[in-house]
Design an enzyme around this catalytic site. Sequence first.
Site, mmCIF file in Angstrom:
data_model
loop_
_atom_site.group_PDB
_atom_site.id
_atom_site.type_symbol
_atom_site.label_atom_id
_atom_site.label_comp_id
_atom_site.label_asym_id
_atom_site.label_seq_id
_atom_site.Cartn_x
_atom_site.Cartn_y
_atom_site.Cartn_z
ATOM 1 C CD GLU A 78 -3.138 -1.021 2.100
ATOM 2 O OE1 GLU A 78 -3.063 -0.234 3.058
ATOM 3 O OE2 GLU A 78 -4.129 -1.760 1.903
ATOM 4 C CD GLU A 81 -3.942 -5.817 2.948
ATOM 5 O OE1 GLU A 81 -4.792 -5.156 3.574
ATOM 6 O OE2 GLU A 81 -2.727 -5.584 2.977
HETATM 7 O O1 AHR Z 1 -5.310 -5.907 6.923
HETATM 8 C C1 AHR Z 1 -5.182 -4.778 7.733
HETATM 9 C C2 AHR Z 1 -4.434 -3.631 7.050
HETATM 10 O O2 AHR Z 1 -5.207 -3.163 5.994
HETATM 11 C C3 AHR Z 1 -3.114 -3.973 6.408
HETATM 12 O O3 AHR Z 1 -2.049 -3.924 7.291
HETATM 13 C C4 AHR Z 1 -2.970 -2.893 5.378
HETATM 14 O O4 AHR Z 1 -2.204 -3.314 4.273
HETATM 15 C C5 AHR Z 1 -4.388 -2.536 5.023
HETATM 16 O O5 AHR Z 1 -4.609 -1.171 5.040
#
Ligand code: AHR
Length: 504
Positions: free
Chosen positions: A173, A292
């Site tokens: 990110e 994610e």
């Molecule tokens: O999954 C929780 C968080 O969400 C992770 O650390 C990050 O990559 C995202 O913003």
Amino acid sequence: MPNAYLTLDPHFTVGGVNRRLFGSFVEHLGRCVYDGLYEPEHPTADAEGFREDVLELVRELGVSTIRYPGGNFVSGFRWEDAIGPKDERPARLDLAWHSIETNHVGIDEFASWAEKAGSELMYAVNLGTRGVQEALDVLEYTNIRSGTKLSDARIANGRVEPYGVAMWCLGNEMDGPWQLGHRSADDYGKLASQTAKAMRQLDPSLELVACGSSSAQMPTFGAWEHTVLEHTYEDVDFISCHAYYEEIDGDTGSFLASSVNMDHFIESVVATADAVGASLKSKKKINISFDEWNVWYVSRYHNVDKITDIESWPIAPRLLEDSYSVVDAVVVGNLLISLLKHADRVTSASLAQLVNVIAPIMTEPGGATWRQTTFFPFALTSRLAVGSALEVKLESDSYDTKVYGEVSTVDAVATHDAENGKTAIFLVNRSQDAPTTVTIDVSHLGDVSITETHTLADDDIYARNTLDDQERVGLKPNETAAIVDGKLTIELPAVSWTAIALAR
Ligand code: AHR
């Protein structure tokens, strides 16, 4: 009663279902690692300190690839702190989650755990506070057989065989202002390209993921992917997508339609990647690593969980421990449908996360482990979705949502394995008021019969499994399913997720 119609034809396929679609994510965050999968004092702990009861559930969940060690955590992580004798490992500040990292679990422990779980390790390198050299060092440690400083260090630490890590994330990110070492798309694109080229000088077969946007709501979404891929197109295989969904202000109708957003997100990133590829006159296609995705009540983290006292950062605090309801599980099941519908371009995905932290599996220190509601659609889809995703033709009633406008009441996808003739159909009914009858034309599949049906639904759509009531919510066979003259009919309860397995 509303109706929906579905036609399946094994000749019309989207693409092969890659096992990596059923990946997950383990971050050094809260109690995911410590007091989650690793708890040396637990009665079920093995010789390495891993909870056997948790490992059993991870195997049952059917998790393919596991992304590690972060997440926001990785952007400040020094991997070499977490190798070698445990009593010599330094404790460090984790700036991402305001916690203390003991470094008792590192690459050696986690790789060993992933092998026990039967999962593939996908490693994220720190491009926040570090860069090319760190990426090369960790790659040398994990993948070189012997005869160099870092490969010999791995052997001295007890692991003779290299780990052979194939898939690597180039940071995490990096578009997010909250990220340590956050950069512009131009700066990140250059760094990712240099890192990828250096890693490929060591091993050209590595599969590399460039960071896409942290969400489709980011102000730089679209432009970020375009610029990053202009720098990295020939150096990487994947661009990442991240998306979290939550029910906001009681708007259940929009929440149930979250996959509409995921569909659009995927299609936008594919279009952007292909546009960059076309302008570069490249023959290559960039795929998506949706590394994610989940339901996450982010607002609860900011308002309740977040650690603000800078004097006392805890070890393994309870963070992001969302308790999932039936409606959350229906949304998760629908997000899996969206991933399968795009199986031609989404070839890797990670449910974020695996244990305790926005997770399908919960644990209590010294005590029980249990399945959250979201466990069920994931485990079933991972087990039944094999072969190719089919391009299903769906006609359904619709309803109006505040966020996405008119959306279909039913969503569905199917998979078909040409080798053994097995078919799986996954469906959701987003209606909050009524069951829906779905008629499915299965005549093109030959003489098939129903081998399994499972539905997740409850009179209380906010029912959940908790420490005190661990089996409150579960799957039930759907007795309404029947095939007559090549037509399968099934009734889907309001707010429900269903899987049907067919065999010839
Ligand atoms: O999954 C929780 C968080 O969400 C992770 O650390 C990050 O990559 C995202 O913003």
